[in-house]
Design a protein around this motif. Structure first.
Motif, short mmCIF file in Angstrom:
data_model
loop_
_atom_site.label_atom_id
_atom_site.label_comp_id
_atom_site.label_asym_id
_atom_site.label_seq_id
_atom_site.Cartn_x
_atom_site.Cartn_y
_atom_site.Cartn_z
N ASN A 150 -7.24 -6.31 1.27
CA ASN A 150 -6.92 -7.73 1.07
C ASN A 150 -8.21 -8.54 0.84
OD1 ASN A 150 -8.07 -8.18 3.56
ND2 ASN A 150 -6.12 -8.27 4.66
N SER A 151 -8.06 -9.85 0.73
CA SER A 151 -9.20 -10.70 0.35
C SER A 151 -10.34 -10.63 1.37
CB SER A 151 -8.73 -12.14 0.18
OG SER A 151 -8.02 -12.53 1.35
N THR A 152 -10.02 -10.25 2.62
CA THR A 152 -11.09 -10.17 3.62
C THR A 152 -11.65 -8.75 3.73
OG1 THR A 152 -9.49 -9.75 5.39
CG2 THR A 152 -10.09 -12.04 4.99
N GLY A 153 -11.22 -7.88 2.80
CA GLY A 153 -11.75 -6.52 2.79
C GLY A 153 -11.04 -5.59 3.75
N GLN A 154 -9.96 -6.07 4.36
CA GLN A 154 -9.22 -5.26 5.33
C GLN A 154 -8.21 -4.39 4.60
OE1 GLN A 154 -6.75 -7.58 7.95
NE2 GLN A 154 -7.26 -6.31 9.72
N LYS A 155 -8.09 -3.13 5.01
CA LYS A 155 -7.13 -2.24 4.38
C LYS A 155 -5.71 -2.63 4.76
CE LYS A 155 -10.06 1.50 3.35
NZ LYS A 155 -11.03 2.41 3.73
N LEU A 156 -4.83 -2.59 3.77
CA LEU A 156 -3.44 -2.91 4.03
C LEU A 156 -2.79 -1.75 4.79
CD1 LEU A 156 -3.22 -5.42 2.18
CD2 LEU A 156 -1.09 -4.45 1.36
N SER A 157 -2.27 -2.04 5.93
CA SER A 157 -1.62 -1.00 6.71
C SER A 157 -0.62 -1.65 7.65
CB SER A 157 -2.65 -0.21 7.52
OG SER A 157 -3.18 -1.05 8.52
N LYS A 158 0.18 -0.80 8.26
CA LYS A 158 1.11 -1.33 9.25
C LYS A 158 0.33 -1.95 10.41
CE LYS A 158 4.49 2.05 7.81
NZ LYS A 158 4.79 3.47 7.90
N GLN A 159 -0.84 -1.33 10.71
CA GLN A 159 -1.65 -1.84 11.82
C GLN A 159 -2.22 -3.23 11.50
OE1 GLN A 159 -1.95 1.39 10.64
NE2 GLN A 159 -0.72 2.14 12.35
N ALA A 168 -6.67 8.12 -15.21
CA ALA A 168 -6.95 6.69 -15.25
C ALA A 168 -7.04 6.09 -13.85
CB ALA A 168 -5.86 5.97 -16.05
N LEU A 169 -6.60 6.81 -12.84
CA LEU A 169 -6.55 6.26 -11.48
C LEU A 169 -7.93 5.80 -11.02
CD1 LEU A 169 -4.26 8.88 -9.70
CD2 LEU A 169 -3.68 6.48 -10.16
N PRO A 170 -8.01 4.63 -10.40
CA PRO A 170 -9.30 4.19 -9.86
C PRO A 170 -9.69 5.03 -8.65
CG PRO A 170 -7.56 2.63 -9.27
CD PRO A 170 -6.92 3.70 -10.11
N ILE A 171 -10.97 5.14 -8.38
CA ILE A 171 -11.42 5.93 -7.23
C ILE A 171 -11.71 5.04 -6.03
CG2 ILE A 171 -13.26 7.45 -6.38
CD1 ILE A 171 -13.31 8.82 -9.04
N GLY A 172 -12.34 3.88 -6.30
CA GLY A 172 -12.69 2.97 -5.20
C GLY A 172 -11.49 2.15 -4.74
N ASP A 173 -11.65 1.45 -3.62
CA ASP A 173 -10.57 0.61 -3.08
C ASP A 173 -10.06 -0.38 -4.13
OD1 ASP A 173 -10.78 1.80 -0.63
OD2 ASP A 173 -12.13 0.27 0.19
N ILE A 174 -8.78 -0.70 -4.04
CA ILE A 174 -8.16 -1.64 -4.98
C ILE A 174 -7.99 -2.98 -4.27
CG2 ILE A 174 -6.07 -2.11 -6.31
CD1 ILE A 174 -5.52 0.88 -6.39
N LYS A 175 -8.48 -4.03 -4.92
CA LYS A 175 -8.34 -5.37 -4.31
C LYS A 175 -6.95 -5.92 -4.59
CE LYS A 175 -13.04 -7.04 -3.94
NZ LYS A 175 -13.83 -6.22 -4.89
N GLN A 176 -6.32 -6.43 -3.56
CA GLN A 176 -4.99 -7.02 -3.72
C GLN A 176 -5.15 -8.34 -4.48
OE1 GLN A 176 -3.14 -8.22 -0.08
NE2 GLN A 176 -1.12 -7.64 -0.80
N PRO A 177 -4.37 -8.53 -5.56
CA PRO A 177 -4.53 -9.76 -6.33
C PRO A 177 -4.06 -11.00 -5.52
CG PRO A 177 -2.81 -8.38 -7.28
CD PRO A 177 -3.35 -7.64 -6.10
N GLY A 223 0.83 -1.21 0.00
CA GLY A 223 0.00 0.00 0.00
C GLY A 223 0.86 1.26 0.00
N SER A 224 1.98 1.21 0.77
CA SER A 224 2.89 2.37 0.79
C SER A 224 3.50 2.57 -0.60
CB SER A 224 4.07 2.16 1.76
OG SER A 224 3.77 1.37 2.86
#
Ligand SMILES: [Zn+2]
Length: 293
Positions: free
Chosen positions: A225-234, A284-293, A20-21
């Motif tokens: 991520n696949s569970t809908g959690q935002k990627l972060s250090k936390q 071209a940037l997406p606006i909504g959250d990006i799903k991690q492949p 994410g960073s």
């Protein structure tokens, strides 16, 4: 040089850089460089209790491995405390801030976000050595423009109350350090993740209070991520692997909908970064959250 675009990347050393960073770093880098600008690196070392040993050093090696070379010297916030104090003194002199020693528990009990009232209204003058300094929020909504999200508006008195600019433990708060540094570094555009979007109205209000020009803002979507959690250090996102830097950058460009050509997949990191700068397409940037492949 006056109107040169200056972007920045400003990670806090609370953990290693994760994917994410990388999205935020590449976006801010490519945006500034695509416009012929500069890209500065600042390391937000103002919260020692939350810092992780070695994280700041790892930022440097990770950015270098991923072909993201910054302009000028790194700015370290812990070296700038005197400057933050100077700006606080200016805000105190202009009566834009007030000292508040209302305890967390008393505020929670009363259901208020900031001050219980007496400090704000000048009926109680706390000992400044044992109080936080809060910025008076405006009575009307604060509006700002985001290059991706358009016009946004926030009533600060309701959303976050009078923001703390100087902490009770005698450390500058994130909001103050960010605004002072962006101003002193002549940052003209802030490209960062939407996890920081809710700081923006507060930062604009502070810049306005100081009579400083606001930078432009562009908040890129978060990676989930696949569970809908935002990627972060936390959420304990995995540290970027420097041995896979070219793959990481290629994938990041795909996720940012920049459509890198397939042959670039085999290229060296510097070629991929050069391509990204040349072809950077903000629309071209997406606006909504990006799903991690
Ligand atoms: Zn108070």
């Amino acid at each position: 040089m006056v109107n040169r675009v200056i972007g920045r990347f400003a990670p806090s050393p609370t953990g290693p850089l994760h994917f994410g960073s990388l999205l935020a770093a590449i976006s801010s880098y490519a945006s500034a460089k695509h416009q012929g600008g500069l890209w500065r690196l600042r390391i937000d070392t103002i919260d020692p209790p939350r810092e992780q040993a070695g994280a700041a050093d790892s930022f440097i090696s990770t950015l270098e491995a991923h072909g993201l070379h910054w302009d000028g010297d790194i700015v370290w916030q812990h070296q700038r405390i005197a400057r933050y104090r100077e700006v606080l003194a200016e805000l105190i002199a202009k009566n834009l801030v007030y000292a508040c020693d209302c305890s967390r528990s008393a505020r929670a009990e009363a259901g208020v976000l900031d001050c219980l009232g007496p400090c704000r209204h000048g009926e109680h003058h706390p000992n400044a050595s044992d109080a936080a300094w809060r910025l008076r929020s405006p009575a009307t909504a604060s509006t700002y423009h985001d290059r991706l999200h358009g016009e946004l508006s926030e009533l600060l008195s309701r959303s976050c109350g009078d923001a703390i600019l100087w902490r009770r433990d005698d450390l500058p708060a994130y909001q103050l350090a960010t605004v002072v540094d962006d101003h002193d570094m002549s940052i003209s555009e802030v490209v960062r993740g939407t996890d920081l979007l809710d700081n923006t109205a507060r930062q604009c209000h502070l810049a306005d209070s100081l009579g400083w020009a606001r930078p432009q803002f562009l908040h890129i979507p978060m990676l989930i991520n696949s569970t809908g959690q935002k990627l972060s250090k936390q959420s304990h996102a995995l540290a970027l692997n420097n041995n896979h830097a070219a793959e990481n950058v290629f994938l990041a460009l795909q996720l940012l909908a920049q459509q890198p050509p397939a042959e670039l997949r085999q290229a060296f990191i510097d070629e991929i970064i050069t391509w990204a700068v040349a072809h950077w397409c903000e629309s071209a940037l997406p606006i909504g959250d990006i799903k991690q492949p």
